[in-house]
Design a protein around this motif. Structure first.
Motif, short mmCIF file in Angstrom:
data_model
loop_
_atom_site.label_atom_id
_atom_site.label_comp_id
_atom_site.label_asym_id
_atom_site.label_seq_id
_atom_site.Cartn_x
_atom_site.Cartn_y
_atom_site.Cartn_z
N ARG A 1 93.17 72.12 15.70
CA ARG A 1 92.28 71.55 14.69
C ARG A 1 90.90 71.42 15.33
N ALA A 2 89.92 72.07 14.75
CA ALA A 2 88.62 72.13 15.39
C ALA A 2 87.49 72.04 14.38
N ILE A 3 86.35 71.62 14.88
CA ILE A 3 85.13 71.46 14.07
C ILE A 3 84.02 72.25 14.75
N LEU A 4 83.29 73.02 13.99
CA LEU A 4 82.08 73.67 14.48
C LEU A 4 80.89 72.85 13.99
N ALA A 5 80.03 72.45 14.93
CA ALA A 5 78.95 71.54 14.56
C ALA A 5 77.71 71.82 15.40
#
Length: 866
Positions: A258-262
């Motif tokens: 589970r990952a977020i690109l920010a």
């Protein structure tokens, strides 16, 4: 090419083993218990002195969080990630955790061994040694109630180490005994191996005050979907509150991703570099596992016009067997027309100009035709292409999509290709080989598997595929420390080899090359170009040796990686001009219109649809590996259709057979002695160092999936369960009995293992063979025997010339054993075994015929009525 042997015998067909004798592994067999002895540990009383304050610190940390949450009027129960650093490993820890409310097992992470001390050390035969103490990291999400429960259980154990815990909690007694350190997963842990701080330090001088730093934020994968969603929203809120931007998010459940690109504002970067990772809330948040820089993989668009060629040979037929995940090829190029099936659901083609379609065009050409300087017959089936690169907005380069998570994109590629998506049918369900030469330049393999490697491992097993990845490239300048490097002579090659060897830690594989189920390809310094190099160019690597740009080092859990090498092209260097002063630097030479390098289709400088160009890299090597893998499939399918092939393995085993046959054709040969001399390798560690450089060796193309007069190759395949043993019988050639003729035994075992993403072992199925040495009087050579069983390909080369006695009809037993590394095998594991006996070319016997006749006699005896 130097990768081909000079053997002159006519090729002979592969032979097949009779069905394996199925049994179980006897107790205490060699290889079944590879772990070192458990370390000596302190008393319960001493552990109380050491660990009780650390438990108290955890309780204080949660109390402090409770106060912080009260200030913002939230009723959430505080949580933190706890790291149990153990001297050794504890089976059953995961099961014990499940019986404590408020504890959630997050990960079991591999750790380097630590120096012994008076509390923890390794003892052998009653004597304390200086060996490193093995270490394991177990990470758990915990709340206040769970910490209190752990403290209570620890106090009970300290008071009475023989106490009987409730059912399921017994492994905690071993945890308490082995516990070296108990601490929180902190800000430093979140960045120490991701390269974030190093990247930010490099960029800080050129980044403007109003710019952003793009990061990938990997979260702990919580078992409860609602908890995962809440955690993600909290992290997104932190990013936005800091002045940053949330770009996208992704979840891939089966690999726990589970990952977020920010985008983070430059002020956050400055704060971290000035005050440390703990200075910003994002890196202190308990839901965050890792934060890494997001830097798209980039392929520079080089212009070199290698002339024109048009396609020859028949067009392909049927359905695609190879999938190419790469840049968008020029599908109407004369060398590629009617040979590709392009699937572009993201409409990446609309972003490309013709002149930027370089990497995908080159890879497709190498897959279909091989090196155009010495082309082979084109592939018999079309190539399925899914573009995963796009042109850079400003630079002359092709890059991975900057606004997406690459793991998510590759996951969608596999699912669409083999399962279908959005209610649509699978676009290429016939694909059995996947070629990926695109990776993450920020993720250099250290100890932890990257999410992309985990994804490839899962897909290879789930879809029964040969996944072929390139190892990555290093083409940096060379600092000249001696004038010898300017000459290009033998001494220059020695110094260049030692220069690279000393910097091997900086030439690690690039994600996802560490994938356990994938076949990782390195490159040799060779091609088919015959060209006189100008005086301004210096060649610093010997023909056929590992290329200077090819990564080195072991893979996950010190497995052999890259497993095999294929030609990648000769990378030469520009000699500094005469009279240059100061520190001299030798730069890699750009590709030219005459080579060296591998020649492939390209846009060219004029846009001609017959243009070619030269290039070097492990991408080239991976494409050649995939091309040869497809040829192996052709051979297996043709043999299955032959009369009398009832013993030939079923088509479901073709991927593992192909994997095994490619590796089976690899060997070190004279390269090992050449590297020993160049690098000055001596001592007992020599073979281990050579394995790091050579892997299993370059593949000799004329030995793939064939035998000859003096080499009999037998293959078998099957599915094996936990604790199982499959025994195969290899007939011993009568002409070798009581002789001192040199002989070589080569054994290759390959399989596809299910994975356990919660375990540091990752690989669930551990298969191995113990090479039989006595029947032929041979001993191990080449790859380090401690490394060969740590991946999913075991390749053993044994040689000898001792006289051993046997009679006609005698056989040699080869036993395939299976144990579980992590978790439980839900279904049997597919594997393939390939075995060859080989003798010197000048011997006057036909080994192949002897072995083939013995197999036929044995088969007739099995079917003869009793």
């Amino acid at each position: 090419m130097a990768g081909q042997s000079s053997r002159m015998s006519e090729p002979r067909p592969l032979l097949t083993f009779a069905s394996a004798i199925v049994g179980t592994i006897p107790t205490a067999v060699p290889g079944s218990t590879p772990f070192p002895p458990p370390p000596r540990t302190p008393s319960a009383e001493r552990q109380g002195e050491r660990v009780s304050p650390q438990f108290a610190s955890l309780r204080d940390a949660i109390s402090a969080q409770r106060v912080e949450l009260a200030e913002v009027a939230t009723t959430s129960d505080p949580e933190l990630v706890v790291v149990f650093e153990l001297a050794g490993a504890v089976e059953g820890f995961l099961r014990a955790v499940r019986d404590i409310d408020g504890l959630e097992f997050l990960a079991d992470i591999a750790a380097e061994g630590v120096e012994p001390d008076d509390d923890f050390y390794v003892e052998r035969q009653g004597v304390r040694t200086d060996e490193l103490v093995p270490q394991s990291l177990y990470l758990l999400m915990t709340n206040a109630a769970a910490v209190d429960e752990l403290i209570s259980l620890f106090a009970q154990w300290q008071a009475d180490p023989t106490i009987r815990f409730a059912t399921g909690l017994a492994p905690l007694k071993r945890v308490f005994s082995y516990l070296r350190t108990l601490r929180r997963w902190g800000p430093e842990d979140r960045v120490i191996e991701t390269g974030l701080l190093e990247q930010w330090r490099e960029e800080v001088d050129v980044v403007g005050p109003n710019s952003f730093a793009r990061v990938e934020i990997e979260l702990w994968f919580r078992s409860n979907p609602a908890v995962r969603a809440t955690a993600e929203q909290q992290v997104v809120d932190l990013v936005v509150a800091s002045g940053g931007r949330h770009i996208t998010s992704s979840t891939v459940d089966f690999i726990g991703y589970r990952a977020i690109l920010a985008d983070l504002p430059h002020s956050q970067v400055e704060t971290v570099l000035r005050d440390g990772p703990q200075a910003i809330q994002l890196l202190a948040n308990s839901s965050v596992m890792f934060v890494s820089p997001s830097r798209p993989m980039s392929f520079e668009v080089e212009e070199n016009d290698g002339g024109e060629l048009t396609s020859s040979g028949p067009l392909p037929s049927g359905q695609p067997r190879i999938a190419l995940l790469d840049g968008l090829p020029i599908s109407n190029h004369a060398l590629l027309a009617d040979r590709l099936v392009v699937d572009d659901p993201d409409d990446i083609g609309s972003l490309y100009e013709h002149r930027f379609q370089v990497h995908g065009t080159s890879m497709a050409s190498l897959l279909i035709h091989g090196d155009l300087s010495a082309p082979g017959p084109p592939l018999t089936s079309p190539v399925y292409v899914r573009p995963v690169l796009q042109p850079h907005e400003f630079a002359r380069a092709e890059i991975t999509a900057p606004n997406g998570l690459f793991v998510d994109l590759i996951h969608r590629c596999f699912r669409r290709m083999l399962e279908g998506d959005g209610g649509n049918a699978a676009t290429a369900p016939s694909v059995r080989i996947v070629n990926l030469s695109v990776g993450d330049p920020v993720r250099l393999f250290a100890r932890h598997l990257s999410p992309l490697a985990k994804l490839l491992d899962w897909c290879a097993h789930q879809y029964n595929l040969v996944v072929i990845v390139s190892a990555g490239n290093y083409r940096g300048p060379v600092e000249v420390t001696s004038e010898h490097l300017l000459t290009g002579g033998e001494q220059a090659r020695e110094e260049f080899a030692r220069y690279n060897h000393e910097r091997s830690m900086h030439r690690r594989m690039i994600s996802p090359a560490e994938a356990v189920n994938a076949l990782t390809i390195g490159a040799t310094h060779e091609d088919s170009v015959i060209v006189d190099l100008p005086d301004s160019i210096v060649n610093l690597v010997g023909e056929g040796l590992p290329a200077g740009y090819s990564p080195v080092g072991f893979g996950f859990r010190r497995s052999v990686k890259p497993e095999i090498l294929f030609p990648g092209g000769r990378q030469v260097h520009v000699r500094p001009p005469p009279g240059a002063t100061g520190p001299l630097v030798i730069e890699p030479a750009p590709a030219t219109a005459t080579g060296p390098g591998l020649r492939a289709a390209s846009p060219g400088t004029t846009g001609d649809l017959r243009s070619t160009s030269y290039s070097v890299g492990t991408s080239n090597a991976a494409a050649l590996a995939s091309r040869n893998a497809s040829s192996v499939f052709d051979i297996l399918e043709s043999m299955r259709g032959m009369a009398g092939s009832h013993q030939f393995p079923d088509a479901q085993y073709d991927p593992v057979l192909t994997k095994a046959l490619l590796v089976h054709a690899a060997r070190w040969g004279s390269r090992s002695s050449e590297l020993e001399s160049l690098l000055g390798l001596t001592g007992s560690n020599k073979r281990r160092q050579l394995t790091q450089i050579l892997g299993y060796g370059p593949v000799e193309l004329d030995r793939i999936a064939s035998g000859d007069r003096v080499r009999a190759t037998i293959l078998g395949a099957g599915s094996i369960t936990e604790g199982g043993r499959h025994t195969y019988r290899y007939p011993l050639p009568p002409s070798l009995s009581r002789t001192t003729v040199w002989r070589r035994l080569t054994l290759t075992l390959a399989w596809l293992s299910p994975i356990n993403t919660l375990s540091r072992k990752h690989r669930m199925a551990r298969l191995w063979i113990v090479p039989p040495t006595d029947p032929l009087g041979v001993a191990r050579t080449e790859a380090d025997h401690n490394a060969v069983t740590n991946g999913t390909v075991q390749h053993e080369v044994l040689e000898g010339s001792s006289a051993v006695a046997f009679i006609e009809g005698d056989t040699m037993s080869i036993e395939v054993d299976c144990r579980v590394d992590a978790g439980r095998l839900e279904s049997p594991v597919r594997y393939a075994l390939v075995a060859s006996i080989e003798v010197a070319e000048d011997i006057g016997v036909d080994i192949h015929s002897e072995v083939q006749s013995a197999l036929q006699v044995a088969a007739q005896q099995r079917i003869r009525p009793s």
